[in-house]
Design a protein around this motif. Structure first.
Motif, PDB file in Angstrom:
ATOM      1  N   UNK A   7     -17.059  16.136 -20.623  1.00 15.21           N
ATOM      2  CA  UNK A   7     -17.365  17.629 -19.683  1.00 15.21           C
ATOM      3  C   UNK A   7     -18.293  17.394 -19.362  1.00 15.21           C
ATOM      4  N   UNK A   8     -19.576  16.497 -19.854  1.00 15.72           N
ATOM      5  CA  UNK A   8     -20.536  16.736 -19.456  1.00 15.72           C
ATOM      6  C   UNK A   8     -21.017  16.121 -17.622  1.00 15.72           C
ATOM      7  N   UNK A   9     -20.460  15.950 -17.690  1.00 14.64           N
ATOM      8  CA  UNK A   9     -20.084  14.963 -15.916  1.00 14.64           C
ATOM      9  C   UNK A   9     -20.002  16.600 -15.099  1.00 14.64           C
ATOM     10  N   UNK A  10     -18.584  17.470 -15.263  1.00 15.34           N
ATOM     11  CA  UNK A  10     -18.158  18.557 -15.772  1.00 15.34           C
ATOM     12  C   UNK A  10     -19.602  19.216 -15.308  1.00 15.34           C
ATOM     13  N   UNK A  11     -19.884  19.419 -15.973  1.00 13.92           N
ATOM     14  CA  UNK A  11     -21.381  20.336 -15.901  1.00 13.92           C
ATOM     15  C   UNK A  11     -22.274  20.349 -15.093  1.00 13.92           C
ATOM     16  N   UNK A  12     -22.847  19.092 -15.051  1.00 13.19           N
ATOM     17  CA  UNK A  12     -23.515  18.528 -14.018  1.00 13.19           C
ATOM     18  C   UNK A  12     -23.717  18.589 -12.466  1.00 13.19           C
ATOM     19  N   UNK A  13     -21.978  18.717 -12.160  1.00 14.74           N
ATOM     20  CA  UNK A  13     -21.720  19.026 -11.076  1.00 14.74           C
ATOM     21  C   UNK A  13     -21.830  20.610 -10.634  1.00 14.74           C
ATOM     22  N   UNK A  14     -21.250  20.928 -11.883  1.00 17.32           N
ATOM     23  CA  UNK A  14     -21.212  22.734 -11.599  1.00 17.32           C
ATOM     24  C   UNK A  14     -22.889  23.083 -11.457  1.00 17.32           C
ATOM     25  N   UNK A  16     -25.403  21.481 -10.400  1.00 16.84           N
ATOM     26  CA  UNK A  16     -26.197  20.420  -9.480  1.00 16.84           C
ATOM     27  C   UNK A  16     -25.415  22.113  -7.896  1.00 16.84           C
ATOM     28  N   UNK A  17     -23.764  22.632  -8.105  1.00 15.41           N
ATOM     29  CA  UNK A  17     -23.513  22.820  -7.362  1.00 15.41           C
ATOM     30  C   UNK A  17     -23.976  24.350  -6.969  1.00 15.41           C
ATOM     31  N   UNK A  18     -24.099  24.974  -8.344  1.00 19.37           N
ATOM     32  CA  UNK A  18     -25.098  26.335  -8.740  1.00 19.37           C
ATOM     33  C   UNK A  18     -26.234  25.885  -8.252  1.00 19.37           C
ATOM     34  N   UNK A  19     -27.016  25.379  -8.415  1.00 22.13           N
ATOM     35  CA  UNK A  19     -28.871  24.859  -8.290  1.00 22.13           C
ATOM     36  C   UNK A  19     -29.131  24.964  -6.575  1.00 22.13           C
TER      37      UNK A  19
END
Length: 75
Positions: A7-14, A16-19
């Motif tokens: 989950x923490x890695x999935x949140x980082x991807x989200x 980064x994409x939103x940023x």
């Protein structure tokens, strides 16, 4: 084959994409207003073309990153 992403890695991807999707549009607006973007006849210059390619590629990758993060989070 299903691979589980923590989950923490999935949140980082989200994040980064939103940023990426938040940061690039204002930059594009500044590029479009830049006097180097158009020549004296109003035609697009290489400056504008290169920046549009950079921004569009970055936004496509940002959207893909966010989608991968969301899919990983929901898996």
């Amino acid at each position: 084959m299903t691979v589980h992403l923590p989950t923490p890695l999935a949140l980082i991807l989200i994040l980064a994409g939103v940023w990426t999707l938040i940061v690039w549009p204002p930059f594009l607006r500044r590029i479009l207003k830049d006097p180097r973007a158009r020549d004296e006849k109003g035609a697009a210059t290489r400056f504008l073309t290169v920046h549009i390619m950079l921004i569009s590629t970055s936004m496509i990758l940002g959207a893909a990153t966010a989608v991968i993060g969301v899919r990983a989070l929901l898996a």
